[in-house]
Scaffold this motif. Sequence first.
Motif, PDB file in Angstrom:
ATOM      1  N   LEU A 162       0.826  -1.210   0.000  1.00 41.38           N
ATOM      2  CA  LEU A 162       0.000   0.000   0.000  1.00 41.38           C
ATOM      3  C   LEU A 162       0.856   1.255   0.000  1.00 41.38           C
ATOM      4  CD1 LEU A 162      -2.843  -0.903   2.528  1.00 41.38           C
ATOM      5  CD2 LEU A 162      -2.908  -0.981   0.026  1.00 41.38           C
ATOM      6  N   LEU A 163       0.419   2.242  -0.750  1.00 41.13           N
ATOM      7  CA  LEU A 163       1.059   3.553  -0.782  1.00 41.13           C
ATOM      8  C   LEU A 163       0.043   4.606  -0.369  1.00 41.13           C
ATOM      9  CD1 LEU A 163       3.081   3.360  -4.092  1.00 41.13           C
ATOM     10  CD2 LEU A 163       4.045   3.893  -1.878  1.00 41.13           C
ATOM     11  N   LEU A 223      -5.016   4.877   0.751  1.00 42.08           N
ATOM     12  CA  LEU A 223      -3.958   3.864   0.775  1.00 42.08           C
ATOM     13  C   LEU A 223      -4.233   2.945  -0.404  1.00 42.08           C
ATOM     14  CD1 LEU A 223      -3.886   2.958   4.584  1.00 42.08           C
ATOM     15  CD2 LEU A 223      -2.640   4.757   3.385  1.00 42.08           C
ATOM     16  N   GLN A 224      -3.326   2.966  -1.375  1.00 42.42           N
ATOM     17  CA  GLN A 224      -3.608   2.292  -2.640  1.00 42.42           C
ATOM     18  C   GLN A 224      -2.421   1.455  -3.080  1.00 42.42           C
ATOM     19  OE1 GLN A 224      -5.348   4.828  -5.609  1.00 42.42           O
ATOM     20  NE2 GLN A 224      -4.412   3.682  -7.294  1.00 42.42           N
ATOM     21  N   GLY A 225      -2.720   0.250  -3.579  1.00 37.86           N
ATOM     22  CA  GLY A 225      -1.663  -0.614  -4.073  1.00 37.86           C
ATOM     23  C   GLY A 225      -2.022  -2.073  -3.928  1.00 37.86           C
ATOM     24  N   PRO A 226      -1.113  -2.979  -4.350  1.00 37.13           N
ATOM     25  CA  PRO A 226      -1.394  -4.417  -4.264  1.00 37.13           C
ATOM     26  C   PRO A 226      -1.113  -4.974  -2.872  1.00 37.13           C
ATOM     27  CG  PRO A 226       0.722  -4.077  -5.293  1.00 37.13           C
ATOM     28  CD  PRO A 226       0.164  -2.705  -5.023  1.00 37.13           C
ATOM     29  N   ILE A 227      -1.963  -5.884  -2.434  1.00 38.73           N
ATOM     30  CA  ILE A 227      -1.765  -6.591  -1.176  1.00 38.73           C
ATOM     31  C   ILE A 227      -1.716  -8.083  -1.479  1.00 38.73           C
ATOM     32  CG2 ILE A 227      -2.766  -7.171   1.064  1.00 38.73           C
ATOM     33  CD1 ILE A 227      -4.003  -4.477   1.210  1.00 38.73           C
ATOM     34  N   LYS A 228      -0.735  -8.777  -0.919  1.00 39.69           N
ATOM     35  CA  LYS A 228      -0.602 -10.209  -1.149  1.00 39.69           C
ATOM     36  C   LYS A 228      -1.446 -10.960  -0.125  1.00 39.69           C
ATOM     37  CE  LYS A 228       2.833 -13.871  -1.738  1.00 39.69           C
ATOM     38  NZ  LYS A 228       2.294 -14.790  -0.725  1.00 39.69           N
TER      39      LYS A 228
END
Length: 393
Positions: A21-22, A34-39
Motif C-alpha cells: 500500500l502507498l 492507501l492504494q496498491g497491491p496486497i498479497k
Amino acid sequence: MERSEVLKTEINQVLEQCLGLLPTDHSRTNEMYLQGPIKIGNKWIQTKVQLSLLTNSENINIQTQREHRIKIKKISEISKLMENISGENQRTQDDIICNIDLSANHNRSVYTEIASLWQSEDYDIFLNKNCTYMRFEKFAYHKQHYLELALPSIQILKHSLPSCIDLQSLVKELTGLKPLLQKFLVFLEELKPFYENFTDIDELCQVVQPSKPTTKENWRMFVLKERVFLKIEFKDPFAPLSTMVVNVVGPTEKVGPLRHIFDDGLRDWDPNLNVHKNLLRIFDLCFFPLPSAIDSEPLPIFCHICCCHNSELGDIPIVSCDNANCSLIFHTSCLKKWFTTLKESKVFLHVAFGFCPFCRTVSQGSFINLTISILLFPENIYNVQRDASISLC
C-alpha cells in the motif's frame, strides 16, 4: 489524542502489515487513500482504502479490484478483512504518487512491480510472509541460477553469478525491480560461453576442485595424468577465452615436457571448439581421466604434513615429490610453511626452493606450478606468459 494523530498511528501499523500500500494525501478534500497491491495467500489483490481526516467521520471505505466496497470503523480491521476478500490477480503498471512521508514510502512501489511479475512462466518467485525478502529462481533456460533481494530496498543479498563478479556495482545505477531483473537475465545470456566451457569438463573429467562445482566458481582443477593436474581459470567470465589462465601442476620431470606440448599446441587452437576439446587436441588424448561413479567416490587424499584432506584455505593435496620413490603428497600452503622452517630454503624469481619433508632428496627443481596465461585475439594471435610459482629441490 486527536483523531488525526490516532489515524496516523493506525496507518503506520497497517502499512507495516500491508507493504504494497502507498498513501496519497488529498488535503483539499480532507481525505487520504492507501492504494496498491496486497498479497493474500498466493494472490495479489489491487486495493484502494479511502480514509476521511474529519474528526466526525467514523467510516472507512475499502475498494478492491473486483469492485468490493466495504465500510469499517477501525483501520486496524483492514488486514483481517482483506484475508476474506478473494479476487483474481491483477497486473498494473500505474504510477502511484506518495505525497506524505510515512515509513519510507518511496520504496513501496516495488510491490506493485512484484504483483505484475508474479505469474510469469519464465521464472519462479518466492516471497516470505512479511514481504521483506524475495528470490527469483528456476529461470526458464537457466535452472540453476537465482537472485535474492531484500525488500523494499531491492538490495542484492545473494546471487548465482560467479563470485568474481561484483553484481551490486554493475547494477547500482538501476532503479526499480524490473530493470534489475532484466539486467540479470542479460548477464545470464552473456555468460553462456563461460558456463558452456565448463560443462564438458564437469561431466567428462575427474574434477578434484572445487569438490562440488556450482555456478559461483570461475575455475576447475582436474586430473591430466597420474600426479599431474590442470587448472583452468577464467579471470573475466564475460570474456572467458581472452582471460583464460592454465596451470599445470605436478613434478618437474612431468610438467616440463607438458609445457612444451602445450606451447606447440596453442598454434592450432580452434576457436570453433570449446576449451575441453582444444585441450584434448593439444595433449593428443581421446579423453582425460574420467570422473568416479556416483556410488564409488574416491577416498580422500591426506596431506603428509598436516594430515588433512582440506587445508585451512580449502585446497586439497596436489603437490607431489619429484623423487620417483617418494609417493607423498602435500598441500601447496603446507609446503610453503615447511620451507620457511628450513635454513637451506631460498626464494628465486618468486620460486621457493627446499627439501622434501620426508625423503630429503635434492633434485633439479620439483613441485613446479606452471602458469600459462592465454590471450586469444580475433586475429588468432597467441600471447603466452609463464610464471613459475612453486618449486622444491
